[in-house]
Design a protein around this motif. Structure first.
Motif, PDB file in Angstrom:
ATOM      1  N   SER A   1      37.527  33.330  26.734  1.00 32.12           N
ATOM      2  CA  SER A   1      36.724  32.678  27.860  1.00 32.12           C
ATOM      3  C   SER A   1      37.681  32.100  29.114  1.00 32.12           C
ATOM      4  O   SER A   1      37.319  31.948  30.345  1.00 32.12           O
ATOM      5  CB  SER A   1      35.803  31.663  27.413  1.00 32.12           C
ATOM      6  N   ILE A   2      38.936  31.435  28.587  1.00 30.54           N
ATOM      7  CA  ILE A   2      39.751  30.778  29.562  1.00 30.54           C
ATOM      8  C   ILE A   2      40.461  31.799  30.230  1.00 30.54           C
ATOM      9  O   ILE A   2      40.555  31.563  31.443  1.00 30.54           O
ATOM     10  CB  ILE A   2      40.678  29.864  28.804  1.00 30.54           C
ATOM     11  N   ALA A   3      40.861  32.782  29.544  1.00 32.28           N
ATOM     12  CA  ALA A   3      41.700  34.026  30.439  1.00 32.28           C
ATOM     13  C   ALA A   3      40.545  34.627  31.357  1.00 32.28           C
ATOM     14  O   ALA A   3      40.926  34.942  32.395  1.00 32.28           O
ATOM     15  CB  ALA A   3      42.080  35.019  29.529  1.00 32.28           C
ATOM     16  N   PHE A   4      39.382  34.682  30.745  1.00 29.23           N
ATOM     17  CA  PHE A   4      38.300  35.299  31.938  1.00 29.23           C
ATOM     18  C   PHE A   4      37.848  34.617  33.131  1.00 29.23           C
ATOM     19  O   PHE A   4      37.984  34.914  34.050  1.00 29.23           O
ATOM     20  CB  PHE A   4      37.124  35.392  30.948  1.00 29.23           C
ATOM     21  N   LEU A   5      38.008  33.194  32.770  1.00 29.28           N
ATOM     22  CA  LEU A   5      37.602  32.048  33.982  1.00 29.28           C
ATOM     23  C   LEU A   5      38.805  32.307  35.054  1.00 29.28           C
ATOM     24  O   LEU A   5      38.678  32.243  36.146  1.00 29.28           O
ATOM     25  CB  LEU A   5      37.318  30.940  33.441  1.00 29.28           C
ATOM     26  N   GLU A   6      40.412  31.990  34.371  1.00 31.16           N
ATOM     27  CA  GLU A   6      41.243  32.003  35.036  1.00 31.16           C
ATOM     28  C   GLU A   6      41.426  33.279  36.198  1.00 31.16           C
ATOM     29  O   GLU A   6      41.790  33.388  37.406  1.00 31.16           O
ATOM     30  CB  GLU A   6      42.691  32.054  34.297  1.00 31.16           C
ATOM     31  N   PHE A   7      41.250  34.472  35.620  1.00 25.70           N
ATOM     32  CA  PHE A   7      41.068  35.681  36.442  1.00 25.70           C
ATOM     33  C   PHE A   7      40.119  35.652  37.295  1.00 25.70           C
ATOM     34  O   PHE A   7      40.269  36.136  38.460  1.00 25.70           O
ATOM     35  CB  PHE A   7      41.310  36.855  35.493  1.00 25.70           C
ATOM     36  N   ALA A   8      38.876  35.398  36.928  1.00 27.50           N
ATOM     37  CA  ALA A   8      37.648  35.338  37.840  1.00 27.50           C
ATOM     38  C   ALA A   8      37.823  34.726  39.193  1.00 27.50           C
ATOM     39  O   ALA A   8      37.472  34.997  40.074  1.00 27.50           O
ATOM     40  CB  ALA A   8      36.548  34.826  36.995  1.00 27.50           C
ATOM     41  N   LYS A   9      38.644  33.526  38.826  1.00 33.74           N
ATOM     42  CA  LYS A   9      38.779  32.346  40.103  1.00 33.74           C
ATOM     43  C   LYS A   9      39.717  33.025  41.004  1.00 33.74           C
ATOM     44  O   LYS A   9      39.744  32.826  42.346  1.00 33.74           O
ATOM     45  CB  LYS A   9      39.528  31.163  39.475  1.00 33.74           C
ATOM     46  N   THR A  10      40.550  33.846  40.476  1.00 39.39           N
ATOM     47  CA  THR A  10      41.528  34.453  41.673  1.00 39.39           C
ATOM     48  C   THR A  10      40.699  35.707  42.397  1.00 39.39           C
ATOM     49  O   THR A  10      41.380  36.284  43.300  1.00 39.39           O
ATOM     50  CB  THR A  10      42.728  35.446  40.852  1.00 39.39           C
ATOM     51  N   SER A  11      39.348  36.030  41.840  1.00 38.34           N
ATOM     52  CA  SER A  11      38.881  37.038  42.565  1.00 38.34           C
ATOM     53  C   SER A  11      37.442  36.474  43.473  1.00 38.34           C
ATOM     54  O   SER A  11      37.499  35.315  43.495  1.00 38.34           O
ATOM     55  CB  SER A  11      37.921  38.105  41.703  1.00 38.34           C
ATOM     56  N   SER A  12      37.074  37.480  44.155  1.00 31.05           N
ATOM     57  CA  SER A  12      35.797  36.957  45.137  1.00 31.05           C
ATOM     58  C   SER A  12      34.711  37.279  44.338  1.00 31.05           C
ATOM     59  O   SER A  12      33.728  36.918  45.334  1.00 31.05           O
ATOM     60  CB  SER A  12      36.106  37.799  46.404  1.00 31.05           C
ATOM     61  N   ASP A  13      34.601  37.760  43.212  1.00 31.89           N
ATOM     62  CA  ASP A  13      33.206  37.778  42.554  1.00 31.89           C
ATOM     63  C   ASP A  13      32.763  36.772  41.837  1.00 31.89           C
ATOM     64  O   ASP A  13      32.949  36.097  40.835  1.00 31.89           O
ATOM     65  CB  ASP A  13      33.612  38.956  41.295  1.00 31.89           C
ATOM     66  N   TYR A  14      31.903  35.877  42.650  1.00 33.02           N
ATOM     67  CA  TYR A  14      31.240  34.710  42.311  1.00 33.02           C
ATOM     68  C   TYR A  14      30.300  34.903  41.061  1.00 33.02           C
ATOM     69  O   TYR A  14      30.113  33.828  40.139  1.00 33.02           O
ATOM     70  CB  TYR A  14      30.528  33.694  43.486  1.00 33.02           C
TER      71      TYR A  14
END
Length: 692
Positions: free
Chosen positions: A68-81
């Motif tokens: 979940s931590i890895a998922f959130l860190e990568f998601a923050k770098t994208s524009s997919d809210y």
């Protein structure tokens, strides 16, 4: 024996409860490689991260936290809210399950702010619900309700059906925990109705289980069992193993209250089997604790100790605090029963400290009472008195709460009794109605019997008559069959003969046509040559009819449009240039052979007339031919060309032209029709007659 339990505990400790089975773990590891590979697209990597988190957060909290931590860190770098919102949800859930409540609060609040910033309605509703669950776990039920109501209102505003149902269920569970049973029941029934209307069957098992919990709290045991059983049925129907495990476990707990220990044990074992098969380790721990409690009540401390040792080891290795306090109390009671005071004291102490952290009054009461007794047995009277005082304090608090709940229980029980009374009256009325209907049915049955006997006698008579007529008809049929066979043979011979006649007629016409052709070639006189050529073409038109009959095997009718196309190809194709247009219009039209042949002759003469008189050599030629059924039995034939038309005073009835005389004669005498001519735009002729 103690050594055996230590070895079992060591085994589970060394294996560390790999909660995800090997097959799923391989899939997760494979997805993780996809997620961390920078060569893959952002969308593919996000989906891979989401898969890893989703597959672990409900079964392996530590691994779920990492993904979940890895998922959130990568998601923050994208524009997919949307993916970012889901990552916050997964991480908050993992932190909450591991008891990291401060971190969970921070994560979920940050996720909610992000969803509000991006105006993502699903995320707003979901994260409000998560914050509600977190605060409920922390004992802040009022704040939890506020968050769940925000989720409910937002879901209703934006028609988020799943989140709306989930919010209703969460609110109902909080009301139940607060002892507000009426409000809880009303909320759950409203949720049940909402799920029924919106076909959200997946939530029904959870709602019925919660209703069963309320019934159990107000000691409506039959209704509780009915609701738990319904929850089990829905879980089986939807193949929802987690919910099935929960509902079977609840049925076991209900039967412990009813002192049906064998039945309770059966339900627990059934739930444990499914949990073990599905590798639901959290559920395994809770069920093993319940089984240990059941065996303790049956004075089987050996089996009880075996199950509670496994349960506690699972709870501690998985870092699950929910129900761990109850497991410690059960273990303490087992050791107390076995007169192992030191072990009993240790577990009471563990339960006491855990309950103190979460303010669990019931566990604090039981733990303080147990500690008072173990200190007394050890001779430590000072601590014994201390814990006795705490026991009295907690007991009084619980008693005050129980008194309030008892009033609510009595009120609800009265409501249930009134409902049961009404149901009983309705049942009595139903029984009377059924008795009345039964009596009427009996009378109808007697009447039916009389009718049946009469019908059987009549049927026997009918069968005898039918048998007689059957054999008579069989004799007649045999005679008719022989005659039909002879008729069919004669008819077949006739068809063969007729086919042969038409074939020979066609061949003879072909011979005549060939003779006329050869004669026209050897004749130098133009008039004679033209007469021979016209005669040949007429013979060819007649021959086409016989050819069609022979090809189709139908000697009664032919398709005139197909026949017309053949005549056009015979007469007009040889003179057609690229600019010319010769067309036959209409759908399939079957006519009597004689009428079709007459129309063929007429068409032949009209085309021959157009070729001779209608156009100059340089003119663009155009012919349109139509034949259609315009009424129930009326046939209309139309011929037009774009030539010079007929002379001004031309009268088809008095004309001396052989071809036009033939057209008029065939139209009026053979077809018995009406003929009209028109010179408006070239030449046009229309014939109307009745089909045979």
């Amino acid at each position: 024996m103690k050594l055996i339990y230590i070895l079992i505990a060591l085994f589970f400790t060394t294996t560390s409860y790999a909660q995800v089975d090997q097959k799923k773990q391989r899939a997760i590891d494979s997805s993780h490689h996809v997620a961390i590979n920078p060569k893959n697209s952002i969308d593919v990597r996000l989906k891979a991260y989401k898969y890893c988190a989703w597959k672990t957060i409900y079964v392996d909290f530590n691994q779920g936290l990492k993904h979940s931590i890895a998922f959130l860190e990568f998601a923050k770098t994208s524009s997919d809210y949307k993916m970012t919102s889901k990552a916050y949800h997964y991480l908050g859930h993992s932190q909450m399950m591991l008891g990291l409540f401060d971190e969970a609060s921070k994560t979920l609040q940050e996720g909610l702010d992000n969803a509000i910033k991006n105006n993502y309605h699903n995320g707003i509703a979901e994260l409000n619900g998560d914050l509600g669950n977190l605060n409920n776990s922390l004992g802040n039920s009022e704040l939890a309700l506020a968050y769940h109501y925000k989720s409910l209102e937002h879901s209703q505003t934006y028609n988020l059906r799943i989140e709306y149902a989930r919010a209703q269920i969460n609110i109902g569970e909080i009301y139940e925990a607060q002892g507000k049973y009426k409000l809880s029941i009303e909320t759950f029934e409203e949720a049940l109705n909402y799920c029924h209307i919106n076909k959200l069957v997946g939530f029904k098992s959870s709602i019925y289980e919660s209703l069963g919990d309320i019934n159990l709290s107000i000691k409506e045991y039959k209704t509780a069992e009915k609701n738990y059983t319904t929850a089990v049925d829905y879980a089986k129907r939807l193949n929802n193993n987690n919910r099935l495990i929960h509902s079977l476990n609840k049925l076991g707990e209900l039967h412990i209250v009813l002192n049906n220990l064998i039945t309770a044990s059966a339900y627990f074992k059934q739930a444990l089997h499914i949990a073990t098969t599905r590798k639901a380790y959290v559920s395994q721990a809770k069920i093993r604790a319940n089984l240990a409690h059941t065996y303790l009540l049956q004075n089987d401390t050996r089996s009880a100790l075996e199950y509670i040792s496994l349960a506690i080891n699972q709870f501690e290795n998985l870092k699950i605090k929910d129900d761990l306090d109850k497991a410690y109390i059960i273990a303490a009671n087992i050791y107390s029963k076995r007169n192992q005071i030191s072990e009993s004291h240790n577990y009471y102490q563990k339960a006491y400290h855990l309950a103190k952290e979460s303010n669990l009054l019931q566990t604090l009461k039981l733990a303080s009472e147990g500690l008072a007794l173990t200190h007394e047995k050890r001779g430590d009277l000072l601590n014994s008195v201390k814990y006795h005082k705490e026991f009295n304090t907690y007991n009084n608090k619980i008693r005050d709460e129980e008194d309030i709940k008892d009033i609510i229980r009595l009120d609800l029980q009265d409501t249930y009794k009134q409902k049961s009374f009404k149901d009983s009256i309705n049942k009595v009325n139903e029984i009377k109605q059924l008795q009345f209907e039964y009596n009427k049915k009996e009378e109808r049955s007697k009447l039916k019997n009389y009718i049946a006997i009469t019908s059987i006698l009549a049927l026997i008579l009918i069968v005898l008559c039918i048998t007689y007529y059957y054999f008579e008809n069989k004799k007649t049929a045999a005679v008719l069959a022989a005659k039909n066979k002879a008729i069919k043979a004669a008819l077949k011979d006739k068809e063969i003969l007729l086919k042969e006649v038409h074939h020979r007629v066609k061949n003879n016409m072909q011979v005549v046509s060939s003779i006329l052709y050869l004669k026209s070639k050897s004749t130098e006189d133009d008039v004679t040559k033209e007469a021979l050529s016209d005669s040949k073409k007429r013979i060819d038109a007649m021959q086409l009819v016989h050819q069609k009959m022979y090809q189709k095997g139908n000697y009664q009718q032919i398709d005139v449009l197909e026949y017309f196309n053949d005549i056009v190809n015979l007469l007009l194709k040889p003179i057609q240039s690229p600019e010319d247009r010769f067309e036959v219009h209409g759908k399939v039209l079957w006519l009597d052979v004689e009428q079709a042949q007459a129309l063929g002759f007429i068409l032949h003469e009209l085309i021959a007339n157009s070729i001779k008189h209608a156009w100059r050599k340089t003119d663009q030629k155009q012919v349109d031919i139509r034949a259609a059924k315009t009424g129930t039995n009326t046939i209309t034939f139309n011929y037009t060309d774009n030539g010079e038309g007929l002379p001004e005073r031309f009268n088809i009835e008095t004309t001396k032209s052989f071809g036009m005389k033939l057209v008029y004669s065939l139209s009026t005498r053979q077809l018995l029709g009406k003929i009209e001519t028109n010179n408006a735009n070239g030449f046009a002729l229309n014939i109307t007659f009745n089909a045979r």
